[in-house]
Write a protein that holds these residues in place. Structure first.
Motif, short mmCIF file in Angstrom:
data_model
loop_
_atom_site.label_atom_id
_atom_site.label_comp_id
_atom_site.label_asym_id
_atom_site.label_seq_id
_atom_site.Cartn_x
_atom_site.Cartn_y
_atom_site.Cartn_z
N ASN A 1 6.35 21.29 36.42
CA ASN A 1 7.15 22.26 36.89
C ASN A 1 8.20 21.28 37.66
O ASN A 1 8.13 22.00 38.60
CB ASN A 1 7.00 23.35 36.51
CG ASN A 1 8.55 24.42 36.57
OD1 ASN A 1 9.53 23.46 36.89
ND2 ASN A 1 9.07 25.67 37.13
N ILE B 1 7.30 29.41 38.92
CA ILE B 1 6.57 29.77 37.61
C ILE B 1 7.32 30.20 36.51
O ILE B 1 8.81 31.30 37.15
CB ILE B 1 5.01 30.45 38.17
CG1 ILE B 1 5.74 31.49 39.02
CG2 ILE B 1 4.81 29.93 38.62
CD1 ILE B 1 5.79 32.80 38.10
N ALA C 1 4.48 28.10 33.96
CA ALA C 1 4.53 26.81 33.09
C ALA C 1 3.12 26.92 32.00
O ALA C 1 2.28 27.55 32.53
CB ALA C 1 4.30 25.80 34.11
N THR D 1 3.35 20.78 27.39
CA THR D 1 3.80 21.02 28.66
C THR D 1 4.88 21.54 28.93
O THR D 1 6.52 21.61 28.45
CB THR D 1 3.47 20.33 30.16
OG1 THR D 1 1.99 20.50 30.17
CG2 THR D 1 3.89 21.45 31.36
N TRP E 1 8.60 25.05 30.37
CA TRP E 1 8.25 25.65 31.74
C TRP E 1 9.93 26.97 31.88
O TRP E 1 10.37 26.22 30.69
CB TRP E 1 8.67 25.18 33.56
CG TRP E 1 9.33 23.83 33.09
CD1 TRP E 1 9.47 22.35 32.24
CD2 TRP E 1 10.61 23.60 33.26
NE1 TRP E 1 10.02 21.85 32.78
CE2 TRP E 1 10.92 22.41 33.78
CE3 TRP E 1 11.56 24.68 34.10
CZ2 TRP E 1 12.23 21.79 33.51
CZ3 TRP E 1 12.90 23.70 34.37
CH2 TRP E 1 13.41 22.79 34.38
N GLU E 2 10.08 27.75 32.14
CA GLU E 2 11.05 29.16 31.90
C GLU E 2 10.96 29.52 30.67
O GLU E 2 10.07 29.19 29.91
CB GLU E 2 12.50 27.98 31.35
CG GLU E 2 13.21 27.11 32.48
CD GLU E 2 13.90 28.44 33.67
OE1 GLU E 2 14.13 29.27 32.93
OE2 GLU E 2 13.83 28.37 34.18
#
Length: 217
Positions: free
Chosen positions: A53, A58, A60, A70, A72-73
């Motif tokens: 990320n 965090i 992820a 992968t 994130w968000e």
């Protein structure tokens, strides 16, 4: 057999726990890697984690069954999960108009309720200088947002949920944040009983409990 997903989270970070709760509601197997703040060995601000990320926060999520995709968000992660792994539309509807209703409340948590509450917690507990005007502003906005939630939960046809008369990702996005309200001295059982009843209903769900719910400081 190895879990399908790896979730990077933090023991007190509400956004990580709401992803865990969606995973459990969908019956998906995952393992959690707990990260820490800062640039220590297990920190979020390390080159190793920033390769996962780049924002160094965090949550992820890595989907090992989809080429180690992968993400994130938390909002992007949750929408991916329901679009790919919710064929029965338990948490997210098939109809585009109904999706828009769910999305409205889902994004309201991420752009309104969460940021205001996050700033209220920061200025109440962590900011090195006391700034009453900032603290008062963000606490007042949190109260205003709780009135919005109360109105929605009490509205005709809501059935005590935020969208479509049933539990959706909109409700799951709010749960862990609502559990932190006591940190800014808001007693929802006393002052917002409708929101408190909704919270308790959510926490009683087997899947929510399986997620281990998450720590509240």
């Amino acid at each position: 057999m190895a879990p399908q997903f790896t979730l990077y989270s933090h023991k007190m970070g509400p956004n990580g726990w709401k992803v865990a709760q969606v995973l459990c509601e969908l019956g998906l197997e995952y393992e959690t890697v707990m990260k820490e703040f800062g640039d220590g060995e297990n920190g979020m601000k390390t080159p190793e984690f920033e390769a996962i990320n780049p924002n160094g926060r965090i949550p992820a999520l890595v989907d090992h069954s989809n080429g180690d995709l992968t993400l994130w968000e938390s909002g992007a992660i949750i929408l991916y999960l329901v679009k790919k792994y919710d064929p029965e539309h338990k948490l997210y509807p098939a109809d585009i108009s109904e999706q828009a209703i769910v999305d409205t409340w889902f994004f309201y948590q991420m752009t309104g309720f969460g940021p205001y509450l996050g700033q209220a917690v920061w200025f109440t507990l962590f900011h090195p200088d006391r700034i009453p005007s900032a603290t008062d502003r963000y606490v007042a906005e949190t109260h205003r947002n709780l009135k919005v939630l109360t109105g929605r939960l009490e509205s005709e046809g809501s059935n005590g949920w935020l969208a479509l008369g049933k539990m959706t990702i909109a409700d799951l996005s709010f749960l862990q944040w609502v559990r932190f309200l006591y940190k800014i001295n808001i007693n929802i059982e006393k002052d917002y009983p409708t929101v408190f009843a909704w919270k308790e209903k959510m926490l009683s769900r087997e899947a929510i409990q399986k997620s281990t719910v998450g720590e509240v400081w």
